[in-house]
Design a protein around this motif. Structure first.
Motif, PDB file in Angstrom:
ATOM      1  N   HIS A 237      49.638  37.476  37.210  1.00 59.88           N
ATOM      2  CA  HIS A 237      49.906  36.198  36.542  1.00 59.88           C
ATOM      3  C   HIS A 237      48.647  35.689  35.823  1.00 59.88           C
ATOM      4  O   HIS A 237      48.736  35.109  34.747  1.00 59.88           O
ATOM      5  N   ALA A 238      47.492  35.921  36.450  1.00 60.45           N
ATOM      6  CA  ALA A 238      46.235  35.536  35.784  1.00 60.45           C
ATOM      7  C   ALA A 238      46.088  36.326  34.492  1.00 60.45           C
ATOM      8  O   ALA A 238      45.707  35.778  33.450  1.00 60.45           O
ATOM      9  N   ARG A 239      46.405  37.610  34.552  1.00 61.43           N
ATOM     10  CA  ARG A 239      46.241  38.438  33.346  1.00 61.43           C
ATOM     11  C   ARG A 239      47.215  38.013  32.250  1.00 61.43           C
ATOM     12  O   ARG A 239      46.872  38.009  31.070  1.00 61.43           O
ATOM     13  N   TYR A 240      48.421  37.639  32.642  1.00 59.25           N
ATOM     14  CA  TYR A 240      49.379  37.165  31.633  1.00 59.25           C
ATOM     15  C   TYR A 240      48.832  35.900  30.962  1.00 59.25           C
ATOM     16  O   TYR A 240      48.849  35.765  29.736  1.00 59.25           O
ATOM     17  N   PHE A 241      48.350  34.995  31.767  1.00 57.91           N
ATOM     18  CA  PHE A 241      47.785  33.738  31.252  1.00 57.91           C
ATOM     19  C   PHE A 241      46.595  34.029  30.327  1.00 57.91           C
ATOM     20  O   PHE A 241      46.505  33.509  29.212  1.00 57.91           O
ATOM     21  N   HIS A 242      45.701  34.900  30.768  1.00 58.58           N
ATOM     22  CA  HIS A 242      44.528  35.219  29.937  1.00 58.58           C
ATOM     23  C   HIS A 242      44.952  35.882  28.622  1.00 58.58           C
ATOM     24  O   HIS A 242      44.317  35.685  27.591  1.00 58.58           O
ATOM     25  N   ARG A 243      46.032  36.626  28.680  1.00 58.84           N
ATOM     26  CA  ARG A 243      46.497  37.291  27.456  1.00 58.84           C
ATOM     27  C   ARG A 243      47.001  36.285  26.422  1.00 58.84           C
ATOM     28  O   ARG A 243      47.000  36.560  25.226  1.00 58.84           O
TER      29      ARG A 243
ATOM     30  N   THR B  21      41.825  43.456  29.855  1.00 58.47           N
ATOM     31  CA  THR B  21      41.794  42.835  31.184  1.00 58.47           C
ATOM     32  C   THR B  21      41.878  43.942  32.235  1.00 58.47           C
ATOM     33  O   THR B  21      42.439  45.012  31.980  1.00 58.47           O
ATOM     34  N   TYR B  22      41.305  43.657  33.390  1.00 52.75           N
ATOM     35  CA  TYR B  22      41.243  44.644  34.477  1.00 52.75           C
ATOM     36  C   TYR B  22      41.903  44.078  35.720  1.00 52.75           C
ATOM     37  O   TYR B  22      41.702  42.914  36.052  1.00 52.75           O
ATOM     38  N   SER B  23      42.619  44.921  36.414  1.00 57.88           N
ATOM     39  CA  SER B  23      43.204  44.475  37.683  1.00 57.88           C
ATOM     40  C   SER B  23      42.108  44.402  38.730  1.00 57.88           C
ATOM     41  O   SER B  23      41.026  44.963  38.563  1.00 57.88           O
TER      42      SER B  23
ATOM     43  N   CYS C  14      37.383  29.601  27.603  1.00 56.20           N
ATOM     44  CA  CYS C  14      36.383  30.280  26.762  1.00 56.20           C
ATOM     45  C   CYS C  14      37.001  31.516  26.103  1.00 56.20           C
ATOM     46  O   CYS C  14      36.566  31.958  25.039  1.00 56.20           O
ATOM     47  N   LEU C  15      38.049  32.056  26.707  1.00 54.03           N
ATOM     48  CA  LEU C  15      38.681  33.258  26.142  1.00 54.03           C
ATOM     49  C   LEU C  15      39.394  32.971  24.819  1.00 54.03           C
ATOM     50  O   LEU C  15      39.676  33.890  24.050  1.00 54.03           O
ATOM     51  N   ALA C  16      39.671  31.689  24.562  1.00 53.40           N
ATOM     52  CA  ALA C  16      40.405  31.343  23.333  1.00 53.40           C
ATOM     53  C   ALA C  16      39.605  31.677  22.076  1.00 53.40           C
ATOM     54  O   ALA C  16      40.165  31.789  20.994  1.00 53.40           O
TER      55      ALA C  16
END
Ligand SMILES: Cc1cc2nc3c(=O)[nH]c(=O)nc-3n(C[C@H](O)[C@H](O)[C@H](O)COP(=O)(O)O)c2cc1C
Length: 323
Positions: A8-14, A22-24, A225-227
């Motif tokens: 879910h974190a990776r989906y959000f970061h995407r 992104t890495y698991s 910051c990823l934005a």
């Protein structure tokens, strides 16, 4: 990052960056080969590009897991040779394997032969008494014979004897010069620097010396910051998304996961830092941390979080939107 990130974190970061890899979190290959596949192999197609990280020391088991991960669509397998956990001592895995480069080479070789996607390696500068650059160069020189072409280097060593996992992320000093030198001496390898990077100006400086930068804690704690990443590093021309836009983008995903029985807290806990520590956003953080974590919290709690974000992002409140 074990205990912090999940799919879910990776989906959000995407939703914040289309391009950054992104890495698991690290997982033992046995969990995939013999464990709850439904749990571990599930991910959203929107997570791409996404790497799965394995930690272990059995080449055949790692290769079997890598194959399954490739089949379900992961883009890269990453092998963890950097985790300083004491659990990795007896039957060595993670950073404990730095003392066993032949095992690392065998594991990498077996995985590389098993799959057609890249198999990369994440490591540290050394362990315990290993202080010199030469240890790192020797380790990389030997393990690259496996065919590995991408090394992600956490630019500090690990004290396996005496420091906790957490202390090992802070106390051993960062030696970026070792990582830069590695790139100079192994120009054929792709060298990615990790450790202590807290903003994109620092990342730009590192990129003058290495091929990539991996950001861990800051990306998780201050995800907004990823934005900026697509615009700053991937030639993106679209305006950076705002926090409420990002939360809106996640809405269909949140609804689908709620319908599947995923608790809301598993998704929203990664969003709590979207406004960093801005005092004006405490109402948002409270809402996520309290209402979002109540048993049975659902769509209406998430919609309210979006409304709060919209209010915070109105003109005049722009200062808290700055990543
Ligand atoms: C809670 C937590 C869990 C972590 N779990 C992993 C992990 O599963 N695999 C890994 O390679 N690194 C893991 N790390 C280390 C980070 O990936 C990274 O190497 C380290 O924090 C240094 O980078 P940073 O200063 O950008 O955070 C973890 C770090 C934290 C704080």
């Amino acid at each position: 990052m074990m205990g912090w990130t999940n799919r879910h974190a990776r989906y959000f970061h995407r939703q914040l960056t289309r391009n950054a890899m992104t890495y698991s979190e690290m997982l033992a290959p046995e969990a995939i080969v013999r464990g709850n596949k439904k749990r571990w192999l599930r991910f959203s197609p929107e997570e791409h590009p996404v790497a799965f990280q394995l930690g272990g020391n059995d080449p055949k088991m790692l290769a079997a897991a890598a194959k399954e991960l490739e089949q379900v669509g992961f883009d890269e397998i990453n092998f963890n040779v950097g985790c300083p956990s004491k659990k990795g001592k007896g039957n060595p895995f993670g950073a404990h394997l730095i003392r066993h480069p032949q095992v690392v080479k065998a594991c990498m070789q077996e995985m590389i032969e098993a799959v057609n996607i890249p198999v990369t390696l994440k490591t540290r500068l050394g362990v315990d008494e290993q202080e010199s650059y030469d240890h790192l160069a020797e380790f990389v020189g030997l393990t690259k014979e496996s065919g590995c072409r991408v090394f992600i280097v956490h630019a500090r060593k690990a004290w396996l004897d005496g420091l906790s996992t957490r202390q090992n992320r802070e106390i051993p000093p960062l030696r970026y010069d070792y990582v830069y030198r590695l790139k100079r001496e192994f120009p054929e390898l792709s060298i990615v620097l990790n450790g202590g990077v807290t903003d994109w100006d620092q990342a730009k400086l590192h990129l003058q010396h290495v091929d990539g930068v991996m950001m861990g804690r800051t990306a998780y704690k201050e995800p907004f910051c990823l934005a900026e990443v697509d615009r700053l590093f991937f030639g993106g021309s679209e305006p950076d998304p705002t926090p409420p836009e990002v939360m809106q983008r996640c809405l269909p995903y949140v609804e689908a996961e709620l319908a599947r029985g995923t608790p809301l807290r598993e998704m929203v806990r990664h969003m709590v830092g979207i406004y960093r520590a801005a005092p004006a956003a405490s109402v948002f953080r409270r809402h996520i941390s309290i209402e979002g974590h109540r048993p049975g919290a659902g769509r209406s709690v998430y919609l309210e979080a979006i409304h709060i974000a919209e209010r915070l992002s109105r003109p005049g409140r722009a200062e808290i939107d700055q990543p």
